[in-house]
Design a protein around this motif. Structure first.
Motif, short mmCIF file in Angstrom:
data_model
loop_
_atom_site.label_atom_id
_atom_site.label_comp_id
_atom_site.label_asym_id
_atom_site.label_seq_id
_atom_site.Cartn_x
_atom_site.Cartn_y
_atom_site.Cartn_z
N MET A 223 0.84 -1.21 0.00
CA MET A 223 0.00 0.00 0.00
C MET A 223 0.87 1.25 0.00
O MET A 223 0.65 2.20 -0.73
N GLN A 224 1.93 1.18 0.88
CA GLN A 224 2.78 2.36 1.02
C GLN A 224 3.43 2.70 -0.30
O GLN A 224 3.55 3.86 -0.68
N GLN A 225 3.86 1.64 -1.00
CA GLN A 225 4.51 1.89 -2.28
C GLN A 225 3.53 2.53 -3.26
O GLN A 225 3.86 3.51 -3.92
N GLU A 244 -11.37 2.84 -9.03
CA GLU A 244 -10.22 3.48 -9.63
C GLU A 244 -10.31 4.95 -9.26
O GLU A 244 -11.36 5.57 -9.44
N ASN A 245 -9.24 5.48 -8.73
CA ASN A 245 -9.33 6.85 -8.23
C ASN A 245 -7.96 7.48 -8.14
O ASN A 245 -6.95 6.81 -8.32
N MET A 250 -7.92 7.81 -2.82
CA MET A 250 -8.03 6.38 -2.55
C MET A 250 -7.57 6.04 -1.14
O MET A 250 -8.17 5.22 -0.45
N PHE A 251 -6.48 6.68 -0.71
CA PHE A 251 -5.91 6.30 0.58
C PHE A 251 -6.46 7.13 1.73
O PHE A 251 -6.14 6.88 2.89
N THR A 259 -12.41 -1.24 -0.63
CA THR A 259 -11.10 -0.58 -0.70
C THR A 259 -10.66 -0.15 0.68
O THR A 259 -9.52 -0.38 1.10
N GLN A 260 -11.58 0.45 1.38
CA GLN A 260 -11.30 0.91 2.74
C GLN A 260 -10.81 -0.27 3.59
O GLN A 260 -9.77 -0.18 4.24
#
Lengths: 268, 440
Positions: A223-225, A244-245, A250-251, A259-260
């Motif tokens: 996720m971090q990447q 898709e965002n 998104m984060f 997604t959350q």
């Protein structure tokens, strides 16, 4: 109020970026098994698009449809439409060799040819006839290695084997090899999963720099990447495109509950 | 847990509870037994290998030495050409009784009167009948030596050769021995005078087959085997590699290719004599190629070697990591380019090893050659692959069938030559492997 306005402005800005590749109702079957369900995903020019999702969700499969690497798998079938600059890449008139020269690929495990560093980088330009003379070829090799941030480390041993480099160097060599063909899009399939954090940082930095000249699609488990390197993020789950965002949105405030949950580490 | 508690409370630690028996000792014993079985199996194999080599070498090394008789021979005009007709009739020189010259020279050396007929007959038994050819060739190539006395080396007869090498049991009654006591006495005298001696047997590598063991050689068989290997290599390597590349890299995976794969694997297990029958039916009876010719043998052995090469090549191609293929394809290389630039070079050591092992197998193959007539008695070295010839293993087979004592050592000698070639080929395979092996 202001937040919504900036968001809108950002949206507008992003929307003005031309679409490099468009996937429309893309489905992929491996024999009888369906791996992707009607995915609609756009790749914007000079943007890093990250594909995230749990293992086996189809993100790598989607990535490989973009340069038709799935063609090499027996029993694999792709339906739907994928375009590059508006042209259907699955059109029978399209030559797959030419397509792959325009859409390059970097793999999960560094896979340099067991040849010299120079030969690794010069192979693509040579088979595509991109350099007419030895001097031109030398120049392409140097430029590509510089772009991959590897030149200073290997300039004195260009004729030593590429497999003798460290893992991170090997992966950057593979990036240099892909860059040497001057593609328009570079696909990266978990390029850092076999690398240590320092090598990963270098590759991520490199992705940032490459964005100026190339359109990049990257599959990642981290996720971090995804948050660090991408501007757009697409989340896959069980063969479906969930969301898709813009990466920032998104984060922080994803539209979809799944997604959350995934980002929060509740499944995956 | 209770132990820890008791320690913490300062009480005397009770003896550790008995450990659960998880069979550690039994496992180690089983491992030791297994290792012993392995070592025993290897030792067993090595012992038999040693016995084999020892038998062959101890019997065969004498074949590389040959007893020769060197003495001055007078080319008497009276005997060769009494009527002086050689100008008008060259046949005179061909048909003259040359062994008589050698006999007389030996008799003179041994001091035997020309009237002692039984002794003279025994003298004739000392030297090989091939002396006829040796002397004739000298006279025909240079008739001017007629009337002169020239030192000549002729081969000792097979029995004398065997006796001189100590291969006859001299305790046996003279009547049932092939060499008489008188002859043995002469041999000793001649050996002391340096007339009779052992020299390196070049004839073994140069001469064609002969019914006289002392003059028989592997020349024809060596050249025949060389032709066979050349033909097999030239045909089976490109065909085998091309077939493997197609099957492994291009062919779709369906019923037909599965069938082909199964058949190739089965062909590798077909008895070689069946290939001989196939060659006889197709190449000789149908295509009308000559019998006993290395060309036909080469074609048959090619058919026999192909499955080996195809299986080895496919295994070598499969062993190339898929990541290398992906890398090349991802760069936009075509399938052909991927295979020829990357996959094939990496598979080369495996392909070459498979090919050399296939060739070594073909070199030692006898049965199919018997059926296509390469088992003939051939005295002249074949000039082309269409001339009659034999091959090394067939020559061994033929000599093993001969009755004379002297053929025993020659059979073993020929086996040594064949084994030497096989070892050289296998060494070559190992060296090529080392040379071309790349790591990734």
């Amino acid at each position: 109020m202001t937040e919504a306005a900036t968001e809108e402005a950002l949206e507008k800005k992003m929307n003005t970026v031309p679409l490099k590749m468009v996937g429309k109702d893309v489905s992929v079957y491996y024999g009888d098994k369906r791996a992707l369900y009607d995915v609609n995903l756009n790749v914007r020019e000079n943007t890093v698009t990250a594909l995230i999702g749990p293992s086996g969700c189809g993100k790598s499969t989607f990535l490989r449809t973009l340069n038709r690497m799935n063609d090499t798998i027996d029993g694999c079938r792709v339906t739907g439409l994928i375009t590059l600059d508006g042209g259907d890449i699955y059109d029978p008139a399209i030559d797959v060799v030419e397509l792959r020269a325009r859409v390059g690929m970097v793999f999960q495990k560094p896979n340099p040819f067991p040849k010299s560093i120079y030969e690794n980088v010069s192979y693509g330009p040579r088979i595509h006839g991109l350099a007419r003379t030895k001097a031109e070829l030398d120049q392409v090799v140097e430029q590509s290695l510089q772009r991959a941030g590897l030149w200073n480390e290997v300039k004195d041993r260009l004729h030593e084997s590429g497999t003798g480099l460290s893992g991170g160097q090997q992966q950057r060599l593979c990036i240099a090899r892909a860059v040497a063909v001057s593609p328009e899009v570079i696909l990266m399939d978990e390029p850092c999963s076999a690398l240590d954090p320092i090598a990963t940082a270098k590759v991520e930095e490199l992705i940032h720099e490459l964005r100026a000249n190339f359109t990049i699609v990257i599959v990642t488990h981290s996720m971090q990447q995804a948050a660090r390197v991408s501007q757009r993020t697409a989340m896959f789950h069980l063969g479906n495109l969930v969301e898709e965002n813009d990466t920032d949105k998104m984060f922080t405030n994803p539209d979809d509950q799944r997604t959350q949950d995934y980002i929060m580490g509740r499944f995956g | 847990m209770t132990d820890i508690v008791s320690q913490a409370s300062g009480k005397v630690v009770s003896a550790a509870p008995p450990r659960r028996d998880i069979g550690i000792r039994r496992r180690y014993a089983a491992e030791r037994r297994f290792r012993f079985y392995g070592l025993a199996a290897i030792a067993f194999g090595l012992v038999f290998l040693f016995i084999l080599l020892w038998t062959v070498v101890s019997k065969g090394y004498t074949a590389f030495l040959q007893t020769e008789i060197t003495l001055p021979i007078t080319f008497s005009e009276q005997l060769i050409d009494p009527g002086n007709k050689r100008e008008s009739d060259p046949k005179v020189l061909q048909t003259a009784n040359y062994p008589l010259l050698v006999r007389d020279a030996l008799a003179e050396k041994l001091g035997i009167a020309s009237s002692d007929r039984p002794a003279l007959r025994q003298v004739s038994g000392l030297f090989s009948d091939s002396a006829r050819v040796t002397l004739r060739d000298m006279v025909v190539s240079d008739p001017s030596i007629i009337g002169k006395t020239v030192p000549v080396t002729v081969l000792a007869s097979a029995n004398i050769d065997s006796a001189f090498k100590g291969q006859f049991d001299l305790t046996v009654d003279e009547g049932s021995r092939k060499v008489s006591d008188q002859q043995l006495g002469w041999v000793n005298t001649l050996a002391e005078e340096g007339v009779l001696s052992k020299g390196f047997n070049t004839g073994l590598f140069v001469n064609g087959n002969s019914s006289r063991p002392e003059a028989a050689g592997l020349g024809v068989a060596l050249v025949g085997s060389l032709y066979l290997m050349g033909i097999v290599l030239v045909l089976s390597l490109p065909i085998g590699v091309a077939a493997s590349i197609y099957l492994e890299e291009f062919a779709p995976k369906n019923r037909l290719t599965d069938l082909i794969e199964v058949n190739i694997n089965n062909l590798a297990a077909v008895p070689s004599i069946v290939y001989g029958l196939l060659g006889l039916a197709v190449f000789i009876n149908f295509a009308g190629l000559p019998r006993s010719a290395p060309l036909v043998g080469g074609l048959v052995l090619t058919l026999m070697t192909l499955p080996t090469i195809i299986i080895a090549t496919r295994a070598a191609l499969r062993a190339v990591p898929p990541s290398i293929r992906s890398a090349a394809l991802g760069l936009g290389a075509s399938r052909m380019q991927t295979i020829f630039h990357h996959v094939l070079p990496l598979a080369m050591p495996g392909i070459l090893t498979g090919t050399i092992i296939g060739l070594a197998h073909a070199l030692g193959e006898t049965a199919p050659l018997l059926l296509i007539g390469m088992v003939a008695f051939v005295a002249n070295v074949p000039a082309t692959p269409l001339d009659p010839s034999t091959a090394l293993p067939v020559q061994i087979y033929m000599w093993a069938n001969e009755a004379e004592r002297a053929f025993v050592e020659r059979t073993s000698g020929a086996i040594i030559v064949l084994l030497a070639f096989l070892i050289i080929m296998n060494l070559g395979a190992i060296l090529l492997r080392r040379r071309f092996e790349r790591r990734w």
